[in-house]
Design a protein around this motif. Sequence first.
Motif, PDB file in Angstrom:
ATOM      1  N   GLU A 165      -3.588  19.296  -5.453  1.00 44.84           N
ATOM      2  CA  GLU A 165      -2.924  18.144  -6.060  1.00 44.84           C
ATOM      3  C   GLU A 165      -1.474  18.044  -5.610  1.00 44.84           C
ATOM      4  OE1 GLU A 165      -4.763  20.309  -7.647  1.00 44.84           O
ATOM      5  OE2 GLU A 165      -6.482  19.119  -8.318  1.00 44.84           O
ATOM      6  N   ASN A 166      -0.777  19.190  -5.542  1.00 54.28           N
ATOM      7  CA  ASN A 166       0.626  19.170  -5.126  1.00 54.28           C
ATOM      8  C   ASN A 166       0.783  18.793  -3.653  1.00 54.28           C
ATOM      9  OD1 ASN A 166       1.434  19.837  -7.664  1.00 54.28           O
ATOM     10  ND2 ASN A 166       2.059  21.929  -7.203  1.00 54.28           N
ATOM     11  N   VAL A 167      -0.129  19.304  -2.824  1.00 57.79           N
ATOM     12  CA  VAL A 167      -0.081  18.939  -1.396  1.00 57.79           C
ATOM     13  C   VAL A 167      -0.320  17.442  -1.245  1.00 57.79           C
ATOM     14  CG1 VAL A 167      -1.235  19.221   0.836  1.00 57.79           C
ATOM     15  CG2 VAL A 167      -0.771  21.226  -0.583  1.00 57.79           C
ATOM     16  N   SER A 168      -1.288  16.917  -1.994  1.00 61.17           N
ATOM     17  CA  SER A 168      -1.567  15.476  -1.939  1.00 61.17           C
ATOM     18  C   SER A 168      -0.360  14.673  -2.427  1.00 61.17           C
ATOM     19  CB  SER A 168      -2.782  15.138  -2.806  1.00 61.17           C
ATOM     20  OG  SER A 168      -3.931  15.779  -2.325  1.00 61.17           O
ATOM     21  N   ALA A 169       0.309  15.181  -3.469  1.00 61.41           N
ATOM     22  CA  ALA A 169       1.457  14.457  -4.036  1.00 61.41           C
ATOM     23  C   ALA A 169       2.607  14.377  -3.043  1.00 61.41           C
ATOM     24  CB  ALA A 169       1.910  15.131  -5.325  1.00 61.41           C
ATOM     25  N   VAL A 170       2.946  15.495  -2.406  1.00 59.48           N
ATOM     26  CA  VAL A 170       4.110  15.489  -1.509  1.00 59.48           C
ATOM     27  C   VAL A 170       3.800  14.744  -0.212  1.00 59.48           C
ATOM     28  CG1 VAL A 170       3.617  17.703  -0.355  1.00 59.48           C
ATOM     29  CG2 VAL A 170       5.987  16.941  -0.629  1.00 59.48           C
ATOM     30  N   LEU A 171       2.585  14.894   0.310  1.00 59.11           N
ATOM     31  CA  LEU A 171       2.217  14.160   1.525  1.00 59.11           C
ATOM     32  C   LEU A 171       2.065  12.663   1.230  1.00 59.11           C
ATOM     33  CD1 LEU A 171      -0.373  16.521   3.287  1.00 59.11           C
ATOM     34  CD2 LEU A 171       2.025  16.148   3.872  1.00 59.11           C
ATOM     35  N   GLY A 172       1.481  12.338   0.084  1.00 52.90           N
ATOM     36  CA  GLY A 172       1.333  10.934  -0.289  1.00 52.90           C
ATOM     37  C   GLY A 172       2.674  10.245  -0.466  1.00 52.90           C
ATOM     38  N   VAL A 202       0.843  -1.206   0.000  1.00 54.04           N
ATOM     39  CA  VAL A 202       0.000   0.000   0.000  1.00 54.04           C
ATOM     40  C   VAL A 202       0.879   1.258   0.000  1.00 54.04           C
ATOM     41  CG1 VAL A 202      -1.722   1.303   1.293  1.00 54.04           C
ATOM     42  CG2 VAL A 202      -1.895  -1.173   1.153  1.00 54.04           C
ATOM     43  N   GLY A 203       1.931   1.243   0.846  1.00 59.09           N
ATOM     44  CA  GLY A 203       2.839   2.379   0.904  1.00 59.09           C
ATOM     45  C   GLY A 203       3.555   2.602  -0.411  1.00 59.09           C
ATOM     46  N   LEU A 204       4.008   1.518  -1.044  1.00 56.93           N
ATOM     47  CA  LEU A 204       4.683   1.634  -2.338  1.00 56.93           C
ATOM     48  C   LEU A 204       3.739   2.204  -3.389  1.00 56.93           C
ATOM     49  CD1 LEU A 204       7.135   1.044  -4.154  1.00 56.93           C
ATOM     50  CD2 LEU A 204       6.224  -1.260  -4.491  1.00 56.93           C
ATOM     51  N   ALA A 205       2.494   1.718  -3.395  1.00 57.03           N
ATOM     52  CA  ALA A 205       1.505   2.212  -4.357  1.00 57.03           C
ATOM     53  C   ALA A 205       1.227   3.698  -4.153  1.00 57.03           C
ATOM     54  CB  ALA A 205       0.210   1.410  -4.231  1.00 57.03           C
ATOM     55  N   ALA A 206       1.103   4.118  -2.886  1.00 57.61           N
ATOM     56  CA  ALA A 206       0.835   5.528  -2.596  1.00 57.61           C
ATOM     57  C   ALA A 206       1.982   6.413  -3.065  1.00 57.61           C
ATOM     58  CB  ALA A 206       0.608   5.713  -1.097  1.00 57.61           C
ATOM     59  N   MET A 207       3.213   5.958  -2.819  1.00 59.67           N
ATOM     60  CA  MET A 207       4.383   6.750  -3.201  1.00 59.67           C
ATOM     61  C   MET A 207       4.490   6.869  -4.724  1.00 59.67           C
ATOM     62  SD  MET A 207       8.233   6.382  -1.646  1.00 59.67           S
ATOM     63  CE  MET A 207       8.445   4.706  -2.229  1.00 59.67           C
ATOM     64  N   CYS A 208       4.354   5.748  -5.419  1.00 64.15           N
ATOM     65  CA  CYS A 208       4.462   5.771  -6.878  1.00 64.15           C
ATOM     66  C   CYS A 208       3.329   6.574  -7.518  1.00 64.15           C
ATOM     67  CB  CYS A 208       4.462   4.345  -7.416  1.00 64.15           C
ATOM     68  SG  CYS A 208       5.918   3.387  -6.964  1.00 64.15           S
ATOM     69  N   THR A 209       2.116   6.415  -6.978  1.00 64.09           N
ATOM     70  CA  THR A 209       0.970   7.145  -7.518  1.00 64.09           C
ATOM     71  C   THR A 209       1.125   8.648  -7.318  1.00 64.09           C
ATOM     72  OG1 THR A 209      -0.475   5.275  -7.043  1.00 64.09           O
ATOM     73  CG2 THR A 209      -1.527   7.392  -7.417  1.00 64.09           C
ATOM     74  N   SER A 210       1.630   9.047  -6.164  1.00 67.12           N
ATOM     75  CA  SER A 210       1.793  10.473  -5.876  1.00 67.12           C
ATOM     76  C   SER A 210       2.810  11.111  -6.810  1.00 67.12           C
ATOM     77  CB  SER A 210       2.229  10.661  -4.413  1.00 67.12           C
ATOM     78  OG  SER A 210       1.242  10.170  -3.535  1.00 67.12           O
ATOM     79  N   GLY A 231       3.823   9.872  -9.744  1.00 65.67           N
ATOM     80  CA  GLY A 231       3.311   9.794 -11.100  1.00 65.67           C
ATOM     81  C   GLY A 231       2.216  10.804 -11.388  1.00 65.67           C
ATOM     82  N   SER A 232       1.385  11.089 -10.389  1.00 64.64           N
ATOM     83  CA  SER A 232       0.307  12.059 -10.560  1.00 64.64           C
ATOM     84  C   SER A 232       0.866  13.452 -10.861  1.00 64.64           C
ATOM     85  CB  SER A 232      -0.564  12.092  -9.303  1.00 64.64           C
ATOM     86  OG  SER A 232      -1.564  13.078  -9.411  1.00 64.64           O
ATOM     87  N   TYR A 233       1.899  13.846 -10.102  1.00 64.08           N
ATOM     88  CA  TYR A 233       2.506  15.164 -10.361  1.00 64.08           C
ATOM     89  C   TYR A 233       3.197  15.177 -11.713  1.00 64.08           C
ATOM     90  CZ  TYR A 233       5.895  18.954 -10.225  1.00 64.08           C
ATOM     91  OH  TYR A 233       6.652  20.050 -10.548  1.00 64.08           O
ATOM     92  N   TRP A 234       3.898  14.100 -12.039  1.00 65.94           N
ATOM     93  CA  TRP A 234       4.629  14.027 -13.300  1.00 65.94           C
ATOM     94  C   TRP A 234       3.664  14.150 -14.482  1.00 65.94           C
ATOM     95  CZ3 TRP A 234       9.068   9.917 -13.961  1.00 65.94           C
ATOM     96  CH2 TRP A 234       9.893  10.297 -15.030  1.00 65.94           C
ATOM     97  N   ALA A 235       2.483  13.537 -14.375  1.00 61.50           N
ATOM     98  CA  ALA A 235       1.511  13.568 -15.468  1.00 61.50           C
ATOM     99  C   ALA A 235       0.805  14.912 -15.566  1.00 61.50           C
ATOM    100  CB  ALA A 235       0.486  12.457 -15.260  1.00 61.50           C
TER     101      ALA A 235
END
Length: 253
Positions: free
Chosen positions: A151-158, A128-136, A138-142
């Motif tokens: 979105e940026n706050v969610s990305a850095v906290l995630g 779950v932690g790995l998925a959250a980190m990769c998704t966060s 990847g979300s910013y990169w996309a």
Amino acid sequence: VVSQRMLDLFKKPGDRDYSPLMLAPGLVFFYACAAHAELIQPVLSVSALLCVAAIGGLAAMSTANTGCKFGMVGVFGALVATLMDLPGEIVAISLMLMLVGGGAGLVWGMRVSPIALPQTVAAFHSLVGLAAMCTSIGSYWAMPAVGATMENVSAVLGTFIGGVTLTGSIVAFGKLNGNLSSKPLDLPYKNYLNLSGLGAFILMMHLFFNTASVGFGVFILVLAGALACVMGVHLVGSVGGGDMPVCITVLNS
């Protein structure tokens, strides 16, 4: 499967369990998302609240069964709402991945020894932690943006929380499974190390929110993820093996 097996260990002979009926709202979520696209966001919000309620329910034996079902319905609702909002080809790939991952989880959950159920939960949490980190990341990169947007706050906290959960859960698994010593890691000035790590993360957040370079932003997120992984090892490693179930619950939340 794992959570239900753990709960069944405490079931008394003759107990009647009607909690599976609580899975019925999942059908309502499916219909709402399929028939009314405008309800996708409300379903996501309710699903998130159900997941939070699940953690609260699992905190006490009397409500653990209810909490387990809340978690199942919450995750199902989030999955359905997310898939309904994706292009067809992405849905096809996602369903294939879910089939593989779900099948592996089902087999593993059914075959694991009852004694090893707690460390199995810890192992799943690391994913779950790995998925959250990769998704966060990847979300910013996309969809990069400048500033402290939601979105940026969610990305850095995630990224940070996911990194702590990833390595913290691996350490918890190692201690419960006997691969690591159950003794707490007692480094000198350990509280100052934790505070220094938190201070470094706050600095990274400042740099991330104020950069216009996508490449530098991704680099900061990766750096924050690496820092979080180190902190996860230290934070959970500093706790004794007997308190690992508590650490797992905190990481899950």
